[in-house]
Design a protein around this motif. Structure first.
Motif, PDB file in Angstrom:
ATOM      1  N   VAL A  12      -7.657 -82.600  26.152  1.00  0.00           N
ATOM      2  CA  VAL A  12      -8.547 -81.788  25.328  1.00  0.00           C
ATOM      3  C   VAL A  12      -7.891 -80.437  25.097  1.00  0.00           C
ATOM      4  CG1 VAL A  12     -10.838 -80.762  25.140  1.00  0.00           C
ATOM      5  CG2 VAL A  12     -10.562 -82.976  26.257  1.00  0.00           C
ATOM      6  N   ILE A  13      -7.761 -80.056  23.816  1.00  0.00           N
ATOM      7  CA  ILE A  13      -7.154 -78.778  23.454  1.00  0.00           C
ATOM      8  C   ILE A  13      -8.114 -77.998  22.565  1.00  0.00           C
ATOM      9  CG2 ILE A  13      -4.788 -79.658  23.619  1.00  0.00           C
ATOM     10  CD1 ILE A  13      -4.737 -79.763  20.532  1.00  0.00           C
ATOM     11  N   VAL A  14      -7.856 -76.706  22.432  1.00  0.00           N
ATOM     12  CA  VAL A  14      -8.602 -75.877  21.492  1.00  0.00           C
ATOM     13  C   VAL A  14      -7.727 -75.749  20.256  1.00  0.00           C
ATOM     14  CG1 VAL A  14      -9.641 -73.632  21.079  1.00  0.00           C
ATOM     15  CG2 VAL A  14      -9.731 -74.629  23.371  1.00  0.00           C
ATOM     16  N   TYR A  15      -8.196 -76.298  19.130  1.00  0.00           N
ATOM     17  CA  TYR A  15      -7.440 -76.286  17.884  1.00  0.00           C
ATOM     18  C   TYR A  15      -8.327 -75.685  16.797  1.00  0.00           C
ATOM     19  CZ  TYR A  15      -4.950 -77.930  13.779  1.00  0.00           C
ATOM     20  OH  TYR A  15      -4.299 -77.997  12.571  1.00  0.00           O
ATOM     21  N   ASN A  16      -7.878 -74.609  16.183  1.00  0.00           N
ATOM     22  CA  ASN A  16      -8.645 -73.885  15.152  1.00  0.00           C
ATOM     23  C   ASN A  16     -10.031 -73.500  15.666  1.00  0.00           C
ATOM     24  OD1 ASN A  16      -6.558 -73.970  13.337  1.00  0.00           O
ATOM     25  ND2 ASN A  16      -7.383 -75.685  12.168  1.00  0.00           N
ATOM     26  N   GLY A  17     -10.117 -73.102  16.930  1.00  0.00           N
ATOM     27  CA  GLY A  17     -11.373 -72.647  17.514  1.00  0.00           C
ATOM     28  C   GLY A  17     -12.332 -73.754  17.910  1.00  0.00           C
ATOM     29  N   ALA A  18     -11.924 -75.011  17.772  1.00  0.00           N
ATOM     30  CA  ALA A  18     -12.805 -76.131  18.120  1.00  0.00           C
ATOM     31  C   ALA A  18     -12.174 -76.973  19.218  1.00  0.00           C
ATOM     32  CB  ALA A  18     -13.059 -76.998  16.885  1.00  0.00           C
ATOM     33  N   LEU A  19     -13.021 -77.592  20.039  1.00  0.00           N
ATOM     34  CA  LEU A  19     -12.539 -78.495  21.080  1.00  0.00           C
ATOM     35  C   LEU A  19     -12.141 -79.821  20.447  1.00  0.00           C
ATOM     36  CD1 LEU A  19     -15.022 -78.148  24.053  1.00  0.00           C
ATOM     37  CD2 LEU A  19     -12.659 -77.465  23.977  1.00  0.00           C
ATOM     38  N   CYS A  20     -10.905 -80.237  20.661  1.00  0.00           N
ATOM     39  CA  CYS A  20     -10.414 -81.490  20.094  1.00  0.00           C
ATOM     40  C   CYS A  20      -9.749 -82.319  21.177  1.00  0.00           C
ATOM     41  CB  CYS A  20      -9.409 -81.218  18.975  1.00  0.00           C
ATOM     42  SG  CYS A  20     -10.134 -80.431  17.542  1.00  0.00           S
ATOM     43  N   LYS A  21      -9.970 -83.622  21.111  1.00  0.00           N
ATOM     44  CA  LYS A  21      -9.361 -84.562  22.038  1.00  0.00           C
ATOM     45  C   LYS A  21      -8.207 -85.250  21.322  1.00  0.00           C
ATOM     46  CE  LYS A  21     -11.177 -88.005  25.110  1.00  0.00           C
ATOM     47  NZ  LYS A  21     -12.284 -88.922  25.357  1.00  0.00           N
ATOM     48  N   ILE A  22      -7.067 -85.365  22.001  1.00  0.00           N
ATOM     49  CA  ILE A  22      -5.920 -86.053  21.416  1.00  0.00           C
ATOM     50  C   ILE A  22      -6.159 -87.552  21.538  1.00  0.00           C
ATOM     51  CG2 ILE A  22      -3.446 -86.478  21.581  1.00  0.00           C
ATOM     52  CD1 ILE A  22      -3.138 -83.629  22.650  1.00  0.00           C
ATOM     53  N   VAL A  23      -6.356 -88.213  20.388  1.00  0.00           N
ATOM     54  CA  VAL A  23      -6.588 -89.647  20.369  1.00  0.00           C
ATOM     55  C   VAL A  23      -5.255 -90.378  20.499  1.00  0.00           C
ATOM     56  CG1 VAL A  23      -7.517 -91.570  19.029  1.00  0.00           C
ATOM     57  CG2 VAL A  23      -8.650 -89.348  18.969  1.00  0.00           C
ATOM     58  N   GLU A  24      -4.266 -89.922  19.725  1.00  0.00           N
ATOM     59  CA  GLU A  24      -2.924 -90.481  19.840  1.00  0.00           C
ATOM     60  C   GLU A  24      -1.926 -89.458  19.326  1.00  0.00           C
ATOM     61  OE1 GLU A  24      -2.119 -93.233  16.025  1.00  0.00           O
ATOM     62  OE2 GLU A  24      -3.682 -93.999  17.339  1.00  0.00           O
ATOM     63  N   PHE A  25      -0.684 -89.589  19.792  1.00  0.00           N
ATOM     64  CA  PHE A  25       0.372 -88.694  19.330  1.00  0.00           C
ATOM     65  C   PHE A  25       1.672 -89.470  19.274  1.00  0.00           C
ATOM     66  CE2 PHE A  25       0.698 -88.538  23.861  1.00  0.00           C
ATOM     67  CZ  PHE A  25       2.042 -88.342  24.141  1.00  0.00           C
ATOM     68  N   GLN A  26       2.579 -88.974  18.418  1.00  0.00           N
ATOM     69  CA  GLN A  26       3.867 -89.635  18.264  1.00  0.00           C
ATOM     70  C   GLN A  26       4.932 -88.565  18.076  1.00  0.00           C
ATOM     71  OE1 GLN A  26       4.202 -92.023  14.749  1.00  0.00           O
ATOM     72  NE2 GLN A  26       6.014 -93.077  15.489  1.00  0.00           N
ATOM     73  N   HIS A  27       5.983 -88.656  18.844  1.00  0.00           N
ATOM     74  CA  HIS A  27       7.105 -87.735  18.765  1.00  0.00           C
ATOM     75  C   HIS A  27       8.107 -88.304  17.766  1.00  0.00           C
ATOM     76  CE1 HIS A  27      10.870 -85.822  20.040  1.00  0.00           C
ATOM     77  NE2 HIS A  27      10.095 -84.844  20.486  1.00  0.00           N
ATOM     78  N   SER A  28       8.524 -87.482  16.780  1.00  0.00           N
ATOM     79  CA  SER A  28       9.503 -87.995  15.816  1.00  0.00           C
ATOM     80  C   SER A  28      10.538 -86.930  15.496  1.00  0.00           C
ATOM     81  CB  SER A  28       8.818 -88.480  14.540  1.00  0.00           C
ATOM     82  OG  SER A  28       8.167 -87.419  13.892  1.00  0.00           O
ATOM     83  N   LYS A  29      11.765 -87.366  15.316  1.00  0.00           N
ATOM     84  CA  LYS A  29      12.903 -86.499  15.017  1.00  0.00           C
ATOM     85  C   LYS A  29      13.403 -86.878  13.638  1.00  0.00           C
ATOM     86  CE  LYS A  29      16.631 -83.964  16.287  1.00  0.00           C
ATOM     87  NZ  LYS A  29      16.861 -83.151  15.126  1.00  0.00           N
TER      88      LYS A  29
END
Length: 187
Positions: A12-29
């Motif tokens: 859970v992070i604070v993004y643009n002043g709102a609480l958001c949960k990371i559903v999925e993420f992907q690292h790309s180069k």
């Protein structure tokens, strides 16, 4: 502050002043440019899902979410009440906040309530719960050779596809992630 290297599903992070949960993420180069992290974020309060891209190494504010074990007591049609066993305080949780999680909550069962700055923001369910079947059609003899299923209604109102041999009054184990039948439990 956490960096993008600390990202994990469910964080859970604070993004643009709102609480958001990371559903999925992907690292790309990409070619010569720096690495980026593509994320799918779900706003905990509104339920809105948005996609965002972070630069590698970018700092984000991690929300300190505390999970407290509380007992689910009852619902009055509008709110679902849980009790903290340390303070004996009853906390109302709205149906909008809980969503479909209410189908996995039985009265007098313990649930983990997620708290942010001493305010409830949701619940965390176990991966499986045991529920009692309250309504289903009786099975037909001879249909056991194939994988035949039928709809069944549980004590919480959840409808599950179960094997043909399950009857009213049986206890079944249900996966809380997708609402699927996992197996029969002994009475």
């Amino acid at each position: 502050m956490a960096s993008t290297a600390d990202f994990r599903n469910g964080m859970v992070i604070v993004y643009n002043g709102a609480l958001c949960k990371i559903v999925e993420f992907q690292h790309s180069k990409m070619g010569r440019g720096g690495a980026v992290i593509r994320t799918k974020l779900k706003n905990i309060i509104t339920g809105q899902v948005l996609e965002n891209t972070f630069r590698s190494g970018e700092k984000v504010e991690e929300a300190r979410v505390e999970a407290r074990e509380m007992e689910y007591l009852y619902n009055d049609g509008t709110f679902y009440y849980v009790m903290d066993h340390e303070t004996f305080e009853q906390i109302p949780l709205s149906a909008d906040m809980l969503g479909d999680d209410v189908y996995y909550m039985k009265e007098n069962a313990f649930v983990k309530v997620l708290m942010y700055q001493n305010k409830p923001i949701g619940i965390e369910l176990p991966t499986a719960v045991v529920l009692k079947i309250t309504a289903t059609e009786p099975g037909v003899r001879g249909n056991t050779a194939t994988n035949v299923t039928k709809p069944a209604t549980c004590e919480t109102g959840l409808e599950v596809q179960v094997p043909i041999f399950i009857n009213e009054g049986d206890l079944i184990k249900v996966d809380t992630r997708d609402g699927s039948y996992l197996g029969r439990e002994s009475n």
